[in-house]
Design a protein around this motif. Structure first.
Motif, PDB file in Angstrom:
ATOM      1  N   UNK A 159      65.805  62.461  67.584  1.00  0.00           N
ATOM      2  CA  UNK A 159      65.572  63.376  68.691  1.00  0.00           C
ATOM      3  C   UNK A 159      64.454  62.823  69.561  1.00  0.00           C
ATOM      4  N   UNK A 160      64.377  63.315  70.788  1.00  0.00           N
ATOM      5  CA  UNK A 160      63.328  62.917  71.719  1.00  0.00           C
ATOM      6  C   UNK A 160      62.966  64.122  72.572  1.00  0.00           C
ATOM      7  N   UNK A 161      61.703  64.280  72.878  1.00  0.00           N
ATOM      8  CA  UNK A 161      61.266  65.413  73.680  1.00  0.00           C
ATOM      9  C   UNK A 161      61.726  65.260  75.124  1.00  0.00           C
ATOM     10  N   UNK A 162      61.788  66.372  75.828  1.00  0.00           N
ATOM     11  CA  UNK A 162      62.195  66.336  77.234  1.00  0.00           C
ATOM     12  C   UNK A 162      61.261  65.459  78.059  1.00  0.00           C
ATOM     13  N   UNK A 163      59.967  65.442  77.690  1.00  0.00           N
ATOM     14  CA  UNK A 163      58.992  64.634  78.421  1.00  0.00           C
ATOM     15  C   UNK A 163      59.014  63.171  78.006  1.00  0.00           C
ATOM     16  N   UNK A 164      59.844  62.826  77.017  1.00  0.00           N
ATOM     17  CA  UNK A 164      59.993  61.456  76.509  1.00  0.00           C
ATOM     18  C   UNK A 164      58.718  60.919  75.855  1.00  0.00           C
ATOM     19  N   UNK A 165      57.815  61.806  75.428  1.00  0.00           N
ATOM     20  CA  UNK A 165      56.568  61.348  74.814  1.00  0.00           C
ATOM     21  C   UNK A 165      56.539  61.512  73.300  1.00  0.00           C
ATOM     22  N   UNK A 166      57.604  62.071  72.720  1.00  0.00           N
ATOM     23  CA  UNK A 166      57.741  62.171  71.263  1.00  0.00           C
ATOM     24  C   UNK A 166      59.160  61.772  70.897  1.00  0.00           C
ATOM     25  N   UNK A 167      59.281  60.860  69.952  1.00  0.00           N
ATOM     26  CA  UNK A 167      60.590  60.464  69.437  1.00  0.00           C
ATOM     27  C   UNK A 167      60.511  60.516  67.915  1.00  0.00           C
ATOM     28  N   UNK A 168      61.577  60.989  67.274  1.00  0.00           N
ATOM     29  CA  UNK A 168      61.588  61.090  65.816  1.00  0.00           C
ATOM     30  C   UNK A 168      62.926  60.616  65.278  1.00  0.00           C
ATOM     31  N   UNK A 169      62.890  60.069  64.067  1.00  0.00           N
ATOM     32  CA  UNK A 169      64.103  59.547  63.457  1.00  0.00           C
ATOM     33  C   UNK A 169      64.011  59.677  61.942  1.00  0.00           C
ATOM     34  N   UNK A 170      65.150  59.958  61.316  1.00  0.00           N
ATOM     35  CA  UNK A 170      65.191  60.048  59.854  1.00  0.00           C
ATOM     36  C   UNK A 170      66.591  59.730  59.356  1.00  0.00           C
ATOM     37  N   UNK A 171      66.663  59.199  58.157  1.00  0.00           N
ATOM     38  CA  UNK A 171      67.927  59.020  57.456  1.00  0.00           C
ATOM     39  C   UNK A 171      68.087  60.174  56.479  1.00  0.00           C
ATOM     40  N   UNK A 172      69.241  60.813  56.484  1.00  0.00           N
ATOM     41  CA  UNK A 172      69.471  61.993  55.642  1.00  0.00           C
ATOM     42  C   UNK A 172      70.518  61.686  54.579  1.00  0.00           C
ATOM     43  N   UNK A 173      70.646  62.597  53.614  1.00  0.00           N
ATOM     44  CA  UNK A 173      71.577  62.398  52.503  1.00  0.00           C
ATOM     45  C   UNK A 173      73.028  62.515  52.954  1.00  0.00           C
ATOM     46  N   UNK A 174      73.272  63.346  53.971  1.00  0.00           N
ATOM     47  CA  UNK A 174      74.636  63.584  54.433  1.00  0.00           C
ATOM     48  C   UNK A 174      75.070  62.513  55.436  1.00  0.00           C
ATOM     49  N   UNK A 175      76.377  62.298  55.519  1.00  0.00           N
ATOM     50  CA  UNK A 175      76.942  61.409  56.529  1.00  0.00           C
ATOM     51  C   UNK A 175      77.842  62.243  57.439  1.00  0.00           C
TER      52      UNK A 175
END
Length: 224
Positions: A31-47
């Motif tokens: 995900x990324x914030x509307x202001x483009x100043x925060x980005x996050x990423x994760x790998x999850x158990x589900x596909x």
């Protein structure tokens, strides 16, 4: 498909960064914030079997809470959320991805100039101090062997402050990097933090694949 509690908690956290999300096929969620100043990423158990666009992530999470042990059956333009008994279900339609804000490419962290360990207790103390003092800035200062985190107001030299030392190292002899505390939206946990003079930081969770990239404020300063 069933969503694990960990994935649901992750989605709740991502909803605090951006209220909409585009989940791509596979087991990576970004995900990324509307202001483009925060980005996050994760790998999850589900596909996830397909690309999923959700315009109101909090609404979708509320839908999941309507049933016990939600089970998801994906269709071309919607998902059916059912309970463990099969007696109740909710049909929830996807959104056009053109209406959503999503990262266009993988984040690339420059070489770090400052590194430090941020444990969960310290993060919580920083946030409590910001609330108590009414400040919204976290200043990271130090030298080659010392790092201090200070909750302050940089435009007021007489403001009350809270400071705590952390373990870290730096290539710089002198620096003052500034975060907007409202951008520190990480899930609870312990993090390894890297800061670049290009005014970007990376927070890597010590226990899983979760990462955040957070922009620093322009009033940051650094020397050689």
């Amino acid at each position: 498909m069933e969503l694990s509690d960990n994935t649901i908690q992750l989605l709740k956290n991502f909803a605090s960064i951006n209220s909409n999300i585009l989940i791509r096929q596979g087991n990576s969620i970004n995900t990324i914030s509307e202001a483009k100043n925060i980005l996050a990423s994760a790998t999850v158990a589900e596909s996830f079997p397909q690309e999923i666009g959700i315009y109101d992530l909090n609404e979708f999470l509320s839908v999941l809470s309507l049933v016990d042990k939600p089970r998801l059956k994906f269709n071309e333009d919607h998902v059916v959320v059912g309970d463990s008994t099969g007696r109740s279900k909710v049909r929830y339609f996807f959104s056009d991805k053109e209406m959503l804000t999503s990262p266009k490419k993988e984040a690339a962290m420059p070489e770090a100039d400052v590194k430090f360990h941020l444990d969960n207790d310290t993060l919580n103390r920083v946030k409590r101090a910001a609330s108590a003092l009414g400040h919204n800035e976290l200043m990271v200062t130090g030298d080659e062997t010392n790092v201090a985190l200070t909750v302050t107001s940089s435009d007021n030299s007489t403001s009350n402050t809270f400071s705590i030392d952390v373990q870290g190292t730096s290539k710089l002899n002198k620096y003052s990097f500034v975060f907007n505390i409202s951008n520190l939206k990480m899930l609870s946990g312990n993090y390894e933090v890297e800061i670049s003079t290009r005014l970007i930081s990376q927070f890597t969770n010590s226990d899983n694949s979760l990462k955040y990239w957070i922009a620093l404020e322009k009033n940051s300063k650094y020397g050689d």
